[in-house]
Design an enzyme around this catalytic site. Structure first.
Site, PDB file in Angstrom:
ATOM      1  N   GLU A 150     -26.644 -22.500  63.777  1.00 24.48           N
ATOM      2  CA  GLU A 150     -25.259 -22.957  64.010  1.00 24.48           C
ATOM      3  C   GLU A 150     -24.781 -22.582  65.419  1.00 24.48           C
ATOM      4  O   GLU A 150     -25.431 -21.811  66.130  1.00 24.48           O
ATOM      5  CB  GLU A 150     -24.326 -22.349  62.965  1.00 24.48           C
ATOM      6  CG  GLU A 150     -24.324 -20.835  62.968  1.00 24.48           C
ATOM      7  CD  GLU A 150     -23.000 -20.216  62.517  1.00 24.48           C
ATOM      8  OE1 GLU A 150     -21.932 -20.698  62.916  1.00 24.48           O
ATOM      9  OE2 GLU A 150     -23.058 -19.219  61.782  1.00 24.48           O
TER      10      GLU A 150
ATOM     11  N   LYS B  62     -19.489 -10.247  54.521  1.00 23.16           N
ATOM     12  CA  LYS B  62     -18.777  -9.062  55.015  1.00 23.16           C
ATOM     13  C   LYS B  62     -17.622  -8.734  54.104  1.00 23.16           C
ATOM     14  O   LYS B  62     -17.030  -9.630  53.511  1.00 23.16           O
ATOM     15  CB  LYS B  62     -18.163  -9.381  56.376  1.00 23.16           C
ATOM     16  CG  LYS B  62     -19.072  -9.155  57.518  1.00 23.16           C
ATOM     17  CD  LYS B  62     -18.425  -9.613  58.801  1.00 23.16           C
ATOM     18  CE  LYS B  62     -18.302 -11.106  58.906  1.00 23.16           C
ATOM     19  NZ  LYS B  62     -19.390 -11.948  58.638  1.00 23.16           N
TER      20      LYS B  62
HETATM   21  N1  PSU Z   1     -19.379 -14.774  60.022  1.00 23.18           N
HETATM   22  C1  PSU Z   1     -19.946 -14.123  61.054  1.00 23.18           C
HETATM   23  N2  PSU Z   1     -20.069 -14.750  62.241  1.00 23.18           N
HETATM   24  C2  PSU Z   1     -19.617 -16.025  62.425  1.00 23.18           C
HETATM   25  C3  PSU Z   1     -19.019 -16.709  61.317  1.00 23.18           C
HETATM   26  C4  PSU Z   1     -18.932 -16.057  60.144  1.00 23.18           C
HETATM   27  O1  PSU Z   1     -20.353 -12.982  60.912  1.00 23.18           O
HETATM   28  O2  PSU Z   1     -19.734 -16.549  63.539  1.00 23.18           O
HETATM   29  C5  PSU Z   1     -18.584 -18.131  61.494  1.00 23.18           C
HETATM   30  C6  PSU Z   1     -19.612 -19.093  60.874  1.00 23.18           C
HETATM   31  O3  PSU Z   1     -19.747 -20.213  61.706  1.00 23.18           O
HETATM   32  C7  PSU Z   1     -18.964 -19.485  59.571  1.00 23.18           C
HETATM   33  C8  PSU Z   1     -17.519 -19.482  59.950  1.00 23.18           C
HETATM   34  O4  PSU Z   1     -19.378 -20.731  59.076  1.00 23.18           O
HETATM   35  O5  PSU Z   1     -17.367 -18.358  60.797  1.00 23.18           O
HETATM   36  C9  PSU Z   1     -16.588 -19.397  58.768  1.00 23.18           C
HETATM   37  O6  PSU Z   1     -15.291 -19.576  59.196  1.00 23.18           O
HETATM   38  P1  PSU Z   1     -14.112 -19.729  58.128  1.00 23.18           P
HETATM   39  O7  PSU Z   1     -14.012 -18.390  57.469  1.00 23.18           O
HETATM   40  O8  PSU Z   1     -12.921 -20.078  58.948  1.00 23.18           O
HETATM   41  O9  PSU Z   1     -14.504 -20.814  57.193  1.00 23.18           O
END
Ligand code: PSU
Ligand code: MN
Length: 302
Positions: free
Chosen positions: A25, A160
């Site tokens: 990603e 997390k």
């Molecule tokens: N968790 C991480 N690093 C990240 C993300 C999540 O430790 O970079 C990013 C990923 O791209 C994930 C996104 O798909 O955050 C999720 O965002 P949201 O919680 O807004 O859906």
């Protein structure tokens, strides 16, 4: 479709030869880590995948094109631009494409775009999930819904505790997404190898994991599989230190009224500051570990 899709020559060749491909990603590059660690990490991920006999396919939207396989310059551009690039989840794809904008793709958007090229597996650090307090905010990452719809095996280091791990698992069960623990009975918690929650199924080899993925798809079931891979214990953080950093970061975030898709990037960067950069070091190591496992599974899938 073709006018929107742009597949690199390396990935095209791999598709033709049925070589194993691992998707990556790009929100992790722009929003997940600071420059220049983000670019170094993204390039090293590609190297690990190549060194393990697979082809990497980093995914983003550049000038409205759904790109599968980025050049090093494009990765550098996303890394330097940081949060100025649009964080793009599945919902946002039509807007970014029709406006010919650039978008760094989250787990949900990356899975969707990778699936257009029949890529089967994807490595990342952490996925989004059900946020703490979602009972009030309804903040549930679209990563979870995408997993229930799109054929993609996603390798991550668990979730997390900025998220509600229990509710995340409940939601995935409702959506019929199996959560596999690689060599673990409990859900890994990203910065630490353990949490208080059990995974559904433990599998101890890449072959067994590939067999489960193949079975799901050959039966005709929609959606993906979530593979959780614990951070190697030598790189994990002290549980008390990281728990305190996370709760302090959440208090600060609430004070600043940060909500929606800004929460995950804010918390990652705040936790990094509170831990004096230690959380970033762990984050990088666990991503590498996931690239390795995804490559081993990919080779059994093709
Ligand atoms: N968790 C991480 N690093 C990240 C993300 C999540 O430790 O970079 C990013 C990923 O791209 C994930 C996104 O798909 O955050 C999720 O965002 P949201 O919680 O807004 O859906
Ligand atoms: Mn959200």
């Amino acid at each position: 479709m073709l006018e929107y899709l742009s597949i690199s020559n390396e990935v095209k060749e791999a598709l033709k030869k049925k070589m194993p491909i691992v998707a990556l990603e790009s929100t992790i590059i722009s929003h997940g880590m600071p420059y220049p660690d983000n670019v170094k990490t993204a390039l090293e991920c590609q190297k690990i995948i190549r060194d393990n006999g697979c082809i990497p396919a980093t995914i983003a939207i550049i000038k409205g094109k759904l790109k599968i396989g980025l050049t090093d310059d494009e990765i550098d551009y996303l890394g330097r631009s940081g949060t100025n690039v649009n964080k793009t989840s599945t919902r946002d794809i039509p807007y970014i494409v029709s406006k010919k904008l650039d978008g760094a793709t989250t787990v949900s958007a990356t899975s969707y775009i990778a699936s257009l090229a029949n890529i089967k597996i994807f490595a990342t650090g952490g996925i989004g999930g059900v946020h703490r307090g979602a009972q009030e905010t309804f903040d549930i990452s679209s990563d979870l819904d995408e997993l229930s719809k799109t054929k993609m095996a996603v390798v991550c280091a668990g979730a997390k505790s900025i998220l509600d791990l229990g509710l995340t698992l409940e939601y995935l069960e409702t959506k019929a997404v199996d959560v596999i623990g690689y060599k673990t009975d409990v859900l890994p918690a990203f910065y630490t190898s353990k949490s208080d929650f059990k995974v559904n199924h433990r599998l101890d080899s890449p072959t067994e994991i590939a067999n489960l993925i193949k079975a799901k798809w050959e039966i005709g079931m929609p959606g993906g599989v979530l593979i959780t891979n614990p951070i190697p214990t030598e790189y994990e953080m002290d549980k008390e230190v990281i728990d305190k950093a996370i709760s302090d970061a959440i208090i600060e975030m609430d004070k600043l009224h940060i909500t929606g898709n800004k929460t995950t990037p804010y918390l990652l960067s705040k936790i990094k500051d509170i831990t004096g950069g230690d959380s970033l070091k762990s984050n990088i190591k666990l991503v590498y570990n996931n690239c390795l496992l995804a490559s081993l599974i990919a080779k059994e899938l093709y």
